[in-house]
Design an enzyme around this catalytic site. Structure first.
Site, PDB file in Angstrom:
ATOM      1  N   SER A 147      41.365  32.093  44.081  1.00 45.46           N
ATOM      2  CA  SER A 147      42.597  31.805  43.349  1.00 45.46           C
ATOM      3  C   SER A 147      43.755  32.504  44.039  1.00 45.46           C
ATOM      4  O   SER A 147      43.586  33.558  44.667  1.00 45.46           O
ATOM      5  CB  SER A 147      42.494  32.312  41.901  1.00 45.46           C
ATOM      6  OG  SER A 147      43.744  32.228  41.239  1.00 45.46           O
ATOM      7  N   TYR A 160      40.211  39.065  35.866  1.00 49.26           N
ATOM      8  CA  TYR A 160      40.221  37.833  36.656  1.00 49.26           C
ATOM      9  C   TYR A 160      40.706  38.090  38.071  1.00 49.26           C
ATOM     10  O   TYR A 160      40.100  37.632  39.056  1.00 49.26           O
ATOM     11  CB  TYR A 160      41.108  36.800  35.966  1.00 49.26           C
ATOM     12  CG  TYR A 160      41.089  35.429  36.603  1.00 49.26           C
ATOM     13  CD1 TYR A 160      40.141  34.481  36.221  1.00 49.26           C
ATOM     14  CD2 TYR A 160      42.014  35.064  37.572  1.00 49.26           C
ATOM     15  CE1 TYR A 160      40.118  33.211  36.798  1.00 49.26           C
ATOM     16  CE2 TYR A 160      42.004  33.809  38.155  1.00 49.26           C
ATOM     17  CZ  TYR A 160      41.054  32.889  37.756  1.00 49.26           C
ATOM     18  OH  TYR A 160      41.039  31.643  38.334  1.00 49.26           O
TER      19      TYR A 160
END
Length: 257
Positions: A147, A160
């Protein structure tokens, strides 16, 4: 999303395992690979949706229930792939805890931190561990879905962000350990509208949401799937240990409030 009518493959003899493939980016990757002639094994923790996705994609899709953070389930799933198809040529690690936000750091439960890292970071390691012997036999490739949050953050996203940053690092570590037989790369998506087609039609994104991107639009699952498919192909045979950012240029845009 690629519709079922577009996913009629000409089988090329290669087998890919795609995790988190019941919806969104994972499903888009599976559909794209089937269109390119791959046999694709979809895995997910959502049995109902995963089975329906495989049925929709047709004869060259196969679904296996699997939690990537459970080594016993990973081992069993890889054995099932080999038992069913006799080979494995590609691994796409897409499964993840998708919500980037966690409670404020002072109240962040350790269980939330541990589960996020278990799925997003330990899972790809376990899959590489158990798939490596079979990928090596066919000069295979691994693509990890990281990401852009590995490089930039919003408040309250520690779990995350740490997991995705770790996955980028794990990618180049695996590339060095598993080469030259196995290539390993990462794709880091930015804003990808991975909602179901019906939801996208019912609630379209605004013109401003698209316009803020240097490319003039928010990304699609096909943007990510095309990059993954290229990295798995022989055309990318000299590419390993790299991260490819697919974000419409947003991480290169200087923004001041």
């Amino acid at each position: 999303m690629i519709e079922a009518a577009d996913a009629e493959p000409g089988h090329n003899g290669r087998v890919a395992l795609v995790t988190g493939a019941a919806r969104g980016i994972g499903l888009g990757i599976a559909a794209w690979l089937i269109c390119e002639g791959w046999q694709v094994v979809l895995t997910d923790i959502d049995r109902k949706r995963g089975s329906r996705a495989a049925k929709t994609l047709g004869d060259h899709a196969w679904f296996i229930l699997m939690d990537v953070a459970d080594e016993a389930q990973v081992r069993a799933a890889v054995s099932e792939v080999l038992g069913q198809f006799g080979r494995l040529d590609a691994l796409v690690c897409n499964a993840g805890v998708s919500d980037p936000h966690n409670p404020a750091l002072e109240s962040l439960p350790l269980s939330t931190w541990n589960r996020t890292l278990a799925v997003n970071l330990t899972g790809p390691m376990l899959l590489a561990k158990h798939c490596a012997p079979y990928l090596r036999a066919h000069g295979g490739a691994i693509v990890n879905l990281a990401s852009t949050r590995a490089h930039q953050s919003e408040p309250d996203t520690e779990a995350y962000v740490a997991s995705k940053g770790g996955l980028v690092a794990l990618t180049h570590a695996l590339a060095i350990s598993l080469g030259p037989e196995i290539r390993v790369n990462a794709v880091s998506p930015g804003w990808i509208d991975a909602r179901d087609p019906s939801q996208r039609r019912a609630e379209p994104l605004s013109a401003d949401e698209h316009a803020q991107h240097p490319t003039g639009r928010v990304g699609t699952v096909e943007d990510v799937a095309a990059m993954v498919a290229w990295l798995l192909s022989c055309q990318a045979g000299f590419v390993t240990g790299q991260e490819f950012v697919v974000d419409g240029g947003m991480t290169r845009k200087m923004i001041y409030r």
